[in-house]
Scaffold this motif. Structure first.
Motif, PDB file in Angstrom:
ATOM      1  N   ALA A 252       0.832  -1.196  -0.248  1.00  0.00           N
ATOM      2  CA  ALA A 252      -0.027   0.002  -0.037  1.00  0.00           C
ATOM      3  C   ALA A 252       0.904   1.162   0.131  1.00  0.00           C
ATOM      4  CB  ALA A 252      -0.912  -0.178   1.213  1.00  0.00           C
ATOM      5  N   LYS A 253       2.180   1.095   0.452  1.00  0.00           N
ATOM      6  CA  LYS A 253       2.784   2.257   0.708  1.00  0.00           C
ATOM      7  C   LYS A 253       4.222   2.353  -0.209  1.00  0.00           C
ATOM      8  CE  LYS A 253       1.520   3.248   5.668  1.00  0.00           C
ATOM      9  NZ  LYS A 253       1.900   3.539   6.791  1.00  0.00           N
ATOM     10  N   ARG A 254       4.459   1.079  -0.992  1.00  0.00           N
ATOM     11  CA  ARG A 254       5.859   1.296  -1.599  1.00  0.00           C
ATOM     12  C   ARG A 254       5.969  -0.070  -2.585  1.00  0.00           C
ATOM     13  NH1 ARG A 254      10.697   3.291  -0.585  1.00  0.00           N
ATOM     14  NH2 ARG A 254       9.969   4.186   1.345  1.00  0.00           N
ATOM     15  N   THR A 255       6.820   0.332  -3.663  1.00  0.00           N
ATOM     16  CA  THR A 255       6.923  -0.423  -4.758  1.00  0.00           C
ATOM     17  C   THR A 255       8.320  -1.057  -4.506  1.00  0.00           C
ATOM     18  OG1 THR A 255       5.461   0.728  -6.444  1.00  0.00           O
ATOM     19  CG2 THR A 255       7.096  -0.865  -7.130  1.00  0.00           C
ATOM     20  N   TYR A 256       8.722  -2.482  -4.840  1.00  0.00           N
ATOM     21  CA  TYR A 256       9.815  -2.846  -4.854  1.00  0.00           C
ATOM     22  C   TYR A 256      10.245  -3.385  -6.158  1.00  0.00           C
ATOM     23  CZ  TYR A 256       9.473  -2.603   0.314  1.00  0.00           C
ATOM     24  OH  TYR A 256       9.169  -2.180   1.534  1.00  0.00           O
ATOM     25  N   ALA A 257      11.319  -2.964  -6.836  1.00  0.00           N
ATOM     26  CA  ALA A 257      11.734  -3.512  -8.178  1.00  0.00           C
ATOM     27  C   ALA A 257      13.068  -4.316  -7.920  1.00  0.00           C
ATOM     28  CB  ALA A 257      12.047  -2.343  -8.958  1.00  0.00           C
ATOM     29  N   VAL A 258      12.832  -5.658  -8.385  1.00  0.00           N
ATOM     30  CA  VAL A 258      13.951  -6.633  -8.198  1.00  0.00           C
ATOM     31  C   VAL A 258      14.602  -6.978  -9.412  1.00  0.00           C
ATOM     32  CG1 VAL A 258      14.417  -8.913  -6.864  1.00  0.00           C
ATOM     33  CG2 VAL A 258      12.747  -7.301  -6.130  1.00  0.00           C
ATOM     34  N   GLU A 259      15.897  -6.862  -9.575  1.00  0.00           N
ATOM     35  CA  GLU A 259      16.640  -7.364 -10.692  1.00  0.00           C
ATOM     36  C   GLU A 259      17.552  -8.300 -10.263  1.00  0.00           C
ATOM     37  OE1 GLU A 259      18.520  -7.553 -14.461  1.00  0.00           O
ATOM     38  OE2 GLU A 259      16.779  -6.447 -13.638  1.00  0.00           O
ATOM     39  N   VAL A 260      17.437  -9.627 -10.845  1.00  0.00           N
ATOM     40  CA  VAL A 260      18.231 -10.935 -10.343  1.00  0.00           C
ATOM     41  C   VAL A 260      19.348 -11.215 -11.224  1.00  0.00           C
ATOM     42  CG1 VAL A 260      16.159 -11.820  -9.433  1.00  0.00           C
ATOM     43  CG2 VAL A 260      16.880 -12.571 -11.859  1.00  0.00           C
ATOM     44  N   LYS A 261      20.452 -11.554 -10.717  1.00  0.00           N
ATOM     45  CA  LYS A 261      21.661 -11.907 -11.499  1.00  0.00           C
ATOM     46  C   LYS A 261      22.102 -13.313 -11.008  1.00  0.00           C
ATOM     47  CE  LYS A 261      21.846  -8.053 -13.780  1.00  0.00           C
ATOM     48  NZ  LYS A 261      21.494  -7.979 -15.155  1.00  0.00           N
ATOM     49  N   PRO A 262      22.128 -14.286 -12.032  1.00  0.00           N
ATOM     50  CA  PRO A 262      22.589 -15.562 -11.581  1.00  0.00           C
ATOM     51  C   PRO A 262      24.075 -15.941 -11.418  1.00  0.00           C
ATOM     52  CG  PRO A 262      22.050 -15.596 -13.741  1.00  0.00           C
ATOM     53  CD  PRO A 262      21.718 -14.253 -13.296  1.00  0.00           C
ATOM     54  N   ARG A 263      24.269 -17.038 -10.744  1.00  0.00           N
ATOM     55  CA  ARG A 263      25.601 -17.335 -10.659  1.00  0.00           C
ATOM     56  C   ARG A 263      26.544 -17.387 -11.620  1.00  0.00           C
ATOM     57  NH1 ARG A 263      23.888 -23.293  -8.712  1.00  0.00           N
ATOM     58  NH2 ARG A 263      22.047 -21.866  -8.449  1.00  0.00           N
ATOM     59  N   ASN A 264      27.583 -17.044 -11.582  1.00  0.00           N
ATOM     60  CA  ASN A 264      28.788 -16.848 -12.732  1.00  0.00           C
ATOM     61  C   ASN A 264      28.569 -15.953 -13.939  1.00  0.00           C
ATOM     62  OD1 ASN A 264      30.184 -19.142 -11.322  1.00  0.00           O
ATOM     63  ND2 ASN A 264      28.843 -20.535 -12.235  1.00  0.00           N
ATOM     64  N   CYS A 265      27.655 -14.872 -13.600  1.00  0.00           N
ATOM     65  CA  CYS A 265      27.496 -14.070 -14.599  1.00  0.00           C
ATOM     66  C   CYS A 265      28.746 -12.937 -14.864  1.00  0.00           C
ATOM     67  CB  CYS A 265      26.255 -13.105 -14.624  1.00  0.00           C
ATOM     68  SG  CYS A 265      26.067 -12.300 -12.988  1.00  0.00           S
ATOM     69  N   GLY A 266      29.315 -12.747 -13.797  1.00  0.00           N
ATOM     70  CA  GLY A 266      30.475 -11.797 -13.850  1.00  0.00           C
ATOM     71  C   GLY A 266      30.203 -10.409 -13.316  1.00  0.00           C
ATOM     72  N   GLU A 267      31.412  -9.535 -13.033  1.00  0.00           N
ATOM     73  CA  GLU A 267      31.212  -8.346 -12.486  1.00  0.00           C
ATOM     74  C   GLU A 267      30.595  -7.348 -13.340  1.00  0.00           C
ATOM     75  OE1 GLU A 267      34.497  -6.723 -10.551  1.00  0.00           O
ATOM     76  OE2 GLU A 267      34.929  -8.498  -9.031  1.00  0.00           O
ATOM     77  N   ALA A 268      30.658  -7.465 -14.628  1.00  0.00           N
ATOM     78  CA  ALA A 268      30.414  -6.485 -15.631  1.00  0.00           C
ATOM     79  C   ALA A 268      28.697  -6.647 -15.372  1.00  0.00           C
ATOM     80  CB  ALA A 268      30.860  -6.816 -17.115  1.00  0.00           C
ATOM     81  N   GLU A 269      28.131  -7.801 -15.341  1.00  0.00           N
ATOM     82  CA  GLU A 269      26.815  -8.027 -15.324  1.00  0.00           C
ATOM     83  C   GLU A 269      26.191  -7.474 -13.961  1.00  0.00           C
ATOM     84  OE1 GLU A 269      23.255  -9.163 -17.202  1.00  0.00           O
ATOM     85  OE2 GLU A 269      25.054  -8.585 -17.759  1.00  0.00           O
ATOM     86  N   HIS A 270      26.947  -7.635 -12.779  1.00  0.00           N
ATOM     87  CA  HIS A 270      26.626  -7.034 -11.521  1.00  0.00           C
ATOM     88  C   HIS A 270      26.548  -5.445 -11.710  1.00  0.00           C
ATOM     89  CE1 HIS A 270      27.944 -10.657  -8.917  1.00  0.00           C
ATOM     90  NE2 HIS A 270      26.847 -10.842  -9.762  1.00  0.00           N
ATOM     91  N   ARG A 271      27.506  -4.940 -12.462  1.00  0.00           N
ATOM     92  CA  ARG A 271      27.393  -3.409 -12.592  1.00  0.00           C
ATOM     93  C   ARG A 271      26.297  -3.105 -13.501  1.00  0.00           C
ATOM     94  NH1 ARG A 271      29.985   0.094 -16.273  1.00  0.00           N
ATOM     95  NH2 ARG A 271      30.480   2.181 -15.186  1.00  0.00           N
ATOM     96  N   ARG A 272      25.831  -3.864 -14.604  1.00  0.00           N
ATOM     97  CA  ARG A 272      24.884  -3.576 -15.309  1.00  0.00           C
ATOM     98  C   ARG A 272      23.483  -3.630 -14.490  1.00  0.00           C
ATOM     99  NH1 ARG A 272      21.515  -7.097 -18.338  1.00  0.00           N
ATOM    100  NH2 ARG A 272      20.458  -6.019 -19.989  1.00  0.00           N
ATOM    101  N   GLY A 273      23.332  -4.543 -13.564  1.00  0.00           N
ATOM    102  CA  GLY A 273      22.310  -4.759 -12.691  1.00  0.00           C
ATOM    103  C   GLY A 273      22.193  -3.441 -11.626  1.00  0.00           C
ATOM    104  N   LEU A 274      23.246  -2.785 -11.205  1.00  0.00           N
ATOM    105  CA  LEU A 274      22.948  -1.631 -10.422  1.00  0.00           C
ATOM    106  C   LEU A 274      22.544  -0.389 -11.222  1.00  0.00           C
ATOM    107  CD1 LEU A 274      26.680  -1.747  -8.619  1.00  0.00           C
ATOM    108  CD2 LEU A 274      24.308  -2.299  -7.616  1.00  0.00           C
ATOM    109  N   TYR A 275      23.151  -0.257 -12.702  1.00  0.00           N
ATOM    110  CA  TYR A 275      22.250   0.658 -13.438  1.00  0.00           C
ATOM    111  C   TYR A 275      20.759   0.378 -13.505  1.00  0.00           C
ATOM    112  CZ  TYR A 275      26.726   3.113 -14.373  1.00  0.00           C
ATOM    113  OH  TYR A 275      27.664   3.807 -14.568  1.00  0.00           O
ATOM    114  N   GLN A 276      20.506  -0.867 -13.840  1.00  0.00           N
ATOM    115  CA  GLN A 276      19.312  -1.070 -14.209  1.00  0.00           C
ATOM    116  C   GLN A 276      17.985  -0.797 -12.986  1.00  0.00           C
ATOM    117  OE1 GLN A 276      20.258  -5.436 -15.132  1.00  0.00           O
ATOM    118  NE2 GLN A 276      18.872  -5.119 -16.983  1.00  0.00           N
ATOM    119  N   CYS A 277      18.836  -0.910 -11.778  1.00  0.00           N
ATOM    120  CA  CYS A 277      17.959  -0.829 -10.374  1.00  0.00           C
ATOM    121  C   CYS A 277      17.538   0.591 -10.507  1.00  0.00           C
ATOM    122  CB  CYS A 277      18.957  -1.456  -9.069  1.00  0.00           C
ATOM    123  SG  CYS A 277      18.555  -2.992  -8.982  1.00  0.00           S
ATOM    124  N   VAL A 278      18.735   1.455 -10.857  1.00  0.00           N
ATOM    125  CA  VAL A 278      18.454   2.924 -10.748  1.00  0.00           C
ATOM    126  C   VAL A 278      17.323   3.488 -11.845  1.00  0.00           C
ATOM    127  CG1 VAL A 278      19.546   5.316 -11.273  1.00  0.00           C
ATOM    128  CG2 VAL A 278      20.828   3.661  -9.872  1.00  0.00           C
TER     129      VAL A 278
END
Length: 337
Positions: A252-278
């Motif tokens: 009722a008060k908030r939305t949560y947007a979840v981006e998931v990154k599976p195992r062994n995807c690498g640091e570049a994909e983690h960085r991309r996930g941060l940008y996607q979250c923003v």
């Protein structure tokens, strides 16, 4: 010979422009008439991960073979290992020739051969001139393709599709090497393809079994996030911008947007996930405002592997909640090509 991107032989190849280079001819622009006339092009698969975890590349106008001795091979050698193959294409919006990806530690064949997996168009098996492990095939997103390749100077691309840049323009070769080294962390390697057409809304050639398992686990088990959520979320939430969020939870008060990154995807994909979250936070908050509501959005990045210290610091700075969660193994599923 030990491979080093800063000293390895460098070959520059030109193709038409595409989004993924995983067979998605619907995104083809420019390049040769052959793909437009026939509906197929060998280079369309240059960044498609094969079942043997390699990628196989092709460039037009090389049917007579490549002069690999110009890269350091013996005159009668059939192949040369340890080459950096930089791929370029014309940017659709302005026609500028730019680097869109590259192979590291590639094997370059003197004469075309057939793909070992038999992939082809109709009865024609795709020809191969280059091979490297898929984790050494780095592709930039269209908005990241900014490095300009000169075409009007002597010793540059001009009307050729293959440039032995080391010989013709050594200063350009040195600059390209430096550029590739600098942007390596931003590039993406081909994901395992599950046998479905690429999703042109996003970036990547389909969804791997590991990504799907993690996404569905988070969707069905909101308590794993430790955010007080109890109701099941909605996966593949499509925004009016046509961006797709892995999982969305609403209270009722908030939305949560979840981006998931599976195992062994690498640091570049983690960085991309941060940008996607923003990005998702801004888009979801705007969506609720457009609907006459005012709901804040909390972005959540879920990874199966730990974040690096630098990425964890970035998440904290931008208010991104991070959770490291390992999805239970799902029996009976396999990745498909």
């Amino acid at each position: 010979m030990t491979y080093n991107v800063m000293s390895a032989p460098l070959l520059l190849c030109r193709t038409g422009a595409m989004t993924l280079y995983s067979g998605d001819l619907t995104t083809w622009t420019g390049g040769h008439r052959h793909p437009n006339d026939t509906g197929h092009a060998e280079e369309a698969w240059n960044f498609a991960r094969a079942p043997d975890d390699h990628v196989y590349g092709y460039v037009q106008n090389a049917d007579r073979g490549l002069r690999i001795e110009r890269l350091g091979a013996a005159k009668k050698a059939s192949e040369l290992v340890g080459v950096t193959v930089a791929w370029c294409s014309r940017r659709p919006e302005d026609g500028q020739l730019v680097i869109h990806g590259w192979y590291e530690n590639a094997t370059v064949f003197r004469h075309p051969t057939e793909r070992p997996d038999g992939m082809g168009f109709k009865s024609n098996v795709i020809s191969v001139l280059f091979r490297t492990h898929a984790d050494r095939a780095l592709l930039l997103t269209p908005d990241q393709r900014r490095y300009p390749i000169p075409t009007r100077e002597k010793g540059t691309m001009g009307h050729t599709d293959i440039l032995y840049v080391e010989e013709t323009k050594p200063e350009l070769a040195a600059d390209i090497r430096k550029y590739l080294s600098n942007v390596r962390g931003d590039a993406r390697v081909p994901a395992p393809a599950p046998g479905i057409p690429p999703d042109q809304r996003g970036w990547g050639g389909g969804e791997s079994a590991q990504h799907l398992a993690l996404k569905l686990y988070v969707r069905d088990n909101p308590k794993c996030l430790g955010l007080g959520l109890t109701r099941k979320g909605k996966d593949e939430y499509v925004l009016p911008s046509l961006d797709g969020v892995d999982v969305v939870f609403r209270t009722a008060k908030r939305t949560y947007a979840v981006e998931v990154k599976p195992r062994n995807c690498g640091e570049a994909e983690h960085r991309r996930g941060l940008y996607q979250c923003v990005k998702y936070r801004a888009l979801l908050e705007f969506e609720t405002l457009d609907e006459g509501k005012k709901l804040p959005c909390t972005p959540v990045l879920v990874t199966e592997d730990p974040l690096s210290k630098a990425h964890a610091a970035t998440a904290a700075t931008f208010g991104i909640v991070h959770r490291q969660i390992r999805a239970p193994e799902r029996r009976g599923r396999r990745d498909h090509f």
